[in-house]
Enzyme design. Structure first.
Site, PDB file in Angstrom:
ATOM      1  CB  ILE A 114     -43.158 -26.940  86.329  1.00 50.28           C
ATOM      2  CG1 ILE A 114     -41.893 -27.121  85.488  1.00 50.28           C
ATOM      3  CG2 ILE A 114     -42.831 -27.008  87.813  1.00 50.28           C
ATOM      4  CD1 ILE A 114     -40.864 -26.043  85.707  1.00 50.28           C
ATOM      5  CD  GLU A 121     -38.809 -42.067  76.945  1.00 45.55           C
ATOM      6  OE1 GLU A 121     -39.898 -41.681  77.374  1.00 45.55           O
ATOM      7  OE2 GLU A 121     -38.113 -41.375  76.155  1.00 45.55           O
ATOM      8  CG  ASP A 162     -37.272 -33.327  84.875  1.00 45.22           C
ATOM      9  OD1 ASP A 162     -38.379 -33.871  84.966  1.00 45.22           O
ATOM     10  OD2 ASP A 162     -36.898 -32.734  83.860  1.00 45.22           O
ATOM     11  CG  HIS A 203     -35.993 -36.560  82.676  1.00 47.02           C
ATOM     12  ND1 HIS A 203     -36.430 -35.420  82.042  1.00 47.02           N
ATOM     13  CD2 HIS A 203     -34.650 -36.477  82.735  1.00 47.02           C
ATOM     14  CE1 HIS A 203     -35.377 -34.674  81.731  1.00 47.02           C
ATOM     15  NE2 HIS A 203     -34.290 -35.287  82.144  1.00 47.02           N
TER      16      HIS A 203
HETATM   17  C1  GAR Z   1     -40.691 -38.775  75.938  1.00 51.95           C
HETATM   18  O1  GAR Z   1     -39.400 -38.990  75.429  1.00 51.95           O
HETATM   19  C2  GAR Z   1     -40.627 -38.399  77.399  1.00 51.95           C
HETATM   20  O2  GAR Z   1     -39.671 -39.110  78.138  1.00 51.95           O
HETATM   21  C3  GAR Z   1     -40.271 -36.945  77.296  1.00 51.95           C
HETATM   22  O3  GAR Z   1     -41.056 -36.467  76.252  1.00 51.95           O
HETATM   23  C4  GAR Z   1     -41.306 -37.511  75.319  1.00 51.95           C
HETATM   24  C5  GAR Z   1     -42.794 -37.655  75.129  1.00 51.95           C
HETATM   25  O4  GAR Z   1     -43.065 -38.544  74.078  1.00 51.95           O
HETATM   26  N1  GAR Z   1     -40.499 -36.248  78.530  1.00 51.95           N
HETATM   27  C6  GAR Z   1     -39.756 -35.213  78.935  1.00 51.95           C
HETATM   28  O5  GAR Z   1     -38.842 -34.756  78.285  1.00 51.95           O
HETATM   29  C7  GAR Z   1     -40.149 -34.637  80.281  1.00 51.95           C
HETATM   30  N2  GAR Z   1     -39.172 -33.681  80.723  1.00 51.95           N
HETATM   31  P1  GAR Z   1     -44.482 -39.236  73.961  1.00 51.95           P
HETATM   32  O6  GAR Z   1     -45.526 -38.114  73.931  1.00 51.95           O
HETATM   33  O7  GAR Z   1     -44.426 -39.956  72.642  1.00 51.95           O
HETATM   34  O8  GAR Z   1     -44.664 -40.154  75.131  1.00 51.95           O
END
Ligand code: GAR
Length: 202
Positions: free
Chosen positions: A93, A175, A146, A110
């Site tokens: 945060i 994503e 968030d 998110h």
């Molecule tokens: C992703 O799914 C992202 O959306 C999430 O963490 C993962 C990171 O994966 N973020 C959250 O949960 C934020 N609250 P990555 O390191 O492979 O991009």
């Protein structure tokens, strides 16, 4: 091109997807990667960024006070003169000092509808509730968890998904294209942040 500071704490698959779009996709000649930063020096995503030839930096956040740590991060990032700070699995945060330093220019992805689920384990939440659909949210970051204004959301069809792994696989695929698309539209001024009508702020 707009200069991006990409911040991550772990695997870095969203950073890699963003980098690909910068090199040969929707962000080509729109944005460039100024630096990839991590609060975890041994994060896999940081190694991957190094291997791609990006400038990388890290400051270990463990055992640090949030405000002091964030002041150090802001000072470091400012050396790279970013136009946008792109959180990509950055599991912290941000303090008010950080938010003010890059006001209106910090984006987060998110893996849920931020009006329905905040914080960690969003795919577990979707899986355990057997949601037929979940949403990916790209939003501006404010001082809450968030809670910032939504820039865009994309649906993820979860019908027939039979494991948490499958839910994650489908979600991450969305994503990876959606974050860069949304950033490109934001940079070009096509997106106005939506403040939640259900906001609990008095
Ligand atoms: C992703 O799914 C992202 O959306 C999430 O963490 C993962 C990171 O994966 N973020 C959250 O949960 C934020 N609250 P990555 O390191 O492979 O991009």
């Amino acid at each position: 091109p707009a200069r991006l500071a990409i911040l991550l704490s772990g695997r870095g698959s969203n950073m890699l997807a963003m980098a690909r779009e910068v090199r040969e996709g929707v962000l080509q000649s729109v944005a460039e990667v100024a630096v990839v930063f991590s609060n975890i020096p041994e994060a896999l995503g940081l190694q991957a960024a190094q291997e791609l030839g990006f400038a990388t930096a890290s400051i270990d956040s463990r055992g640090r006070k949030r405000t002091e740590f964030d002041a150090d991060v802001v000072a470091l990032l400012q050396q790279y003169q970013p136009d946008y700070v792109v959180l990509a699995g950055y599991m912290r945060i941000l303090s008010p000092t950080f938010i003010r330093a890059f006001a209106g220019r910090i984006l987060n992805i998110h893996p849920a509808d931020t009006h329905q689920h905040q914080g960690l384990h969003a795919y577990e939440w979707a899986w355990e509730n057997r949601l037929p659909e979940t949403k990916i949210t790209v939003h501006l970051v404010d001082e809450g968890l968030d809670t910032g204004p939504v820039l865009a959301q994309a649906p993820v069809d979860l019908r027939g998904a039979d494991s948490l792994g499958e839910v994650e696989r489908r979600g991450l695929a969305v994503e990876h294209r959606f974050y860069a698309d949304t950033l490109a539209r934001f940079i070009s001024g096509q997106l106005q942040p939506q403040v939640a009508s259900t906001s609990s702020h008095p």
